[in-house]
Design a protein around this motif. Structure first.
Motif, PDB file in Angstrom:
ATOM      1  N   ASP A  40       0.775  -1.670   0.321  1.00 51.84           N
ATOM      2  CA  ASP A  40       0.289   0.454  -0.125  1.00 51.84           C
ATOM      3  C   ASP A  40       1.318   0.878  -0.118  1.00 51.84           C
ATOM      4  OD1 ASP A  40      -1.754  -2.023   0.508  1.00 51.84           O
ATOM      5  OD2 ASP A  40      -2.096  -1.136   2.402  1.00 51.84           O
ATOM      6  N   HIS A  41       1.590   1.053   1.159  1.00 53.36           N
ATOM      7  CA  HIS A  41       2.665   1.926   1.014  1.00 53.36           C
ATOM      8  C   HIS A  41       3.764   2.672  -0.398  1.00 53.36           C
ATOM      9  CE1 HIS A  41       1.496   3.550   5.102  1.00 53.36           C
ATOM     10  NE2 HIS A  41       1.482   1.853   5.014  1.00 53.36           N
TER      11      HIS A  41
ATOM     12  N   LEU B 249       1.756   4.472  -2.505  1.00 53.90           N
ATOM     13  CA  LEU B 249       1.741   5.748  -2.105  1.00 53.90           C
ATOM     14  C   LEU B 249       3.034   6.408  -2.599  1.00 53.90           C
ATOM     15  CD1 LEU B 249       0.954   8.429  -0.497  1.00 53.90           C
ATOM     16  CD2 LEU B 249       1.954   7.323   1.348  1.00 53.90           C
TER      17      LEU B 249
ATOM     18  N   LYS C 143      -4.733   7.617   0.356  1.00 53.03           N
ATOM     19  CA  LYS C 143      -4.266   8.168   1.827  1.00 53.03           C
ATOM     20  C   LYS C 143      -2.837   9.270   1.247  1.00 53.03           C
ATOM     21  CE  LYS C 143      -0.181   7.498   4.891  1.00 53.03           C
ATOM     22  NZ  LYS C 143      -1.278   7.753   5.944  1.00 53.03           N
ATOM     23  N   HIS C 144      -2.969   9.169  -0.285  1.00 46.91           N
ATOM     24  CA  HIS C 144      -2.190  10.029  -1.491  1.00 46.91           C
ATOM     25  C   HIS C 144      -3.488  11.403  -1.269  1.00 46.91           C
ATOM     26  CE1 HIS C 144      -0.532  11.811  -4.594  1.00 46.91           C
ATOM     27  NE2 HIS C 144      -1.404  12.294  -5.489  1.00 46.91           N
TER      28      HIS C 144
ATOM     29  N   LYS D 225      -5.822  12.017   0.544  1.00 49.78           N
ATOM     30  CA  LYS D 225      -6.444  12.242   1.702  1.00 49.78           C
ATOM     31  C   LYS D 225      -4.665  13.662   2.259  1.00 49.78           C
ATOM     32  CE  LYS D 225      -9.317  12.085   4.412  1.00 49.78           C
ATOM     33  NZ  LYS D 225      -9.986  12.961   4.932  1.00 49.78           N
ATOM     34  N   GLU D 226      -3.752  13.087   2.017  1.00 53.88           N
ATOM     35  CA  GLU D 226      -2.996  13.816   2.828  1.00 53.88           C
ATOM     36  C   GLU D 226      -2.513  15.523   1.605  1.00 53.88           C
ATOM     37  OE1 GLU D 226       0.957  11.329   2.362  1.00 53.88           O
ATOM     38  OE2 GLU D 226       0.497  10.224   4.615  1.00 53.88           O
TER      39      GLU D 226
END
Length: 351
Positions: free
Chosen positions: A148-149, A152, A214-215, A217-218
């Protein structure tokens, strides 16, 4: 007591002791088995006819064969079959679920493994040990979060705009080819190097989805523009390939969204005012039942009523795919029709 000597970590190590080994279609010759099956009945004869149709598609110099992939056969040991189909020029385009491409193939390209379950285990115990289960196959959840990361990280290095899944997966293949692959020769990297586009029409329904969320949201929190996946572009681009290819064949493992997505390119071309031939060759390997009107969207004969598939060279094989795909793949490899094919490298359409 250190973290790696706790009873929980010891149990996790014991559960993740046996890795799944992927079958190598070049290491054995399935032609005698397929030849024998051709003289049998039931699913054996269906399998032999499916192999014959796939070979016909490879022998047809005007045909562009596509791999349509759903389900978990990549995690179950068929990952290198699909990779080698692309490597040896048996497949010109791939349409798959996000899980097949990201959670399984990209996941292993990062150096992680899938594991064989030794026997029945309480799924709550698996959850306590951060182990995810696919039938009798295990994945380490902590390793999957690393996947996942990594998605990202790839998002954050790209221009913040809309990408088709094909374009984003091409960027994943590029990233791997830059020396980041822990396991060389993944399907994603091989497809990137061979100019074979991969489409995931439901791309965010995978490990990639978590990295993409996550990308975004950040970026939203920082007041910056963000990357997004354009599903309409997927449909347009695959239809462009269908129009450019003319004659096409479908080798389908499972069904669902990838199957219908690939079939619908014929209809989409017609909507665009281009007369496109129905997919000339079609094989589907599935265990889905037709009685509820589903069968992962429809049987191939039913698809003919929609103008999607020609019924002259079509075959349904009702079998669990890991028992059939290695036979058909090996048969095609050793018959060698792929050796005379010109690779169209459809990725060039989008360069």
């Amino acid at each position: 007591m250190s973290a790696d000597t706790t009873p929980q970590s010891n149990m996790k190590a014991s559960l993740l002791a046996e890795t799944v080994e992927h079958v190598d279609i070049t290491s054995y010759d399935a032609r005698p088995i397929i030849d024998s099956m051709r003289k049998m009945s039931f699913s054996s004869r269906d399998t032999a006819r499916a192999a014959d149709i796939f070979n016909m598609a490879l022998e047809d110099k005007s045909c562009s064969p596509w791999l349509i992939l759903a389900g978990s056969t990549s995690a179950g040991g068929c990952m290198h079959v699909y990779r080698d189909m692309v490597k040896f020029g048996m497949i010109d385009a791939v349409v798959a679920t996000g899980a097949s491409i990201v959670d399984m193939d990209f996941f292993e390209a990062l150096g992680f493994k899938h594991y064989q379950a030794a026997g029945p285990v309480d799924d709550n115990v698996l959850r306590d040990n951060y182990i995810d289960r696919i039938y009798d196959t295990y994945i380490d959840e902590e390793e999957l979060q690393n996947c996942d990361h990594t998605i990202l990280e790839i998002c954050n290095r790209l221009e913040p705009r809309a990408y088709s899944s094909r374009e984003f997966i091409w960027e994943m293949g590029k990233w791997l080819s830059e020396g980041n692959a822990k396991k060389p020769g993944s399907l994603i990297q091989t497809a990137y190097e061979e100019g074979v586009p991969i489409f995931c029409p439901a791309f965010v329904d995978s490990s990639a989805g978590f990295g993409l969320v996550k990308h975004q949201k950040e970026c939203i929190k920082a007041g910056k523009p963000y990357l997004m996946i354009d599903a309409v572009a997927d449909f347009r681009e695959l239809t462009d390939i269908k129009i450019a290819a003319g004659t096409t064949g479908l080798f389908m493992v499972g069904g669902g969204v990838p199957k219908n997505f690939a079939q619908d390119t014929v209809v989409c071309a017609e909507i665009l005012g281009v007369e496109a031939d129905m997919h000339k060759y079609a094989v589907q390997i599935t265990v889905a039942d037709v009685r509820d009107g589903a069968c992962s969207s429809s049987t191939l004969k039913e698809a003919a009523s929609w103008g999607k598939v020609n019924t002259t060279y079509e075959q349904m094989v009702f079998a669990e795919a890991t028992t059939v795909v290695p036979l058909i793949g090996s048969d095609a490899y050793h018959r060698g029709a792929w050796q005379g094919r010109n690779k169209p490298r459809w990725a060039k359409l989008f360069a």
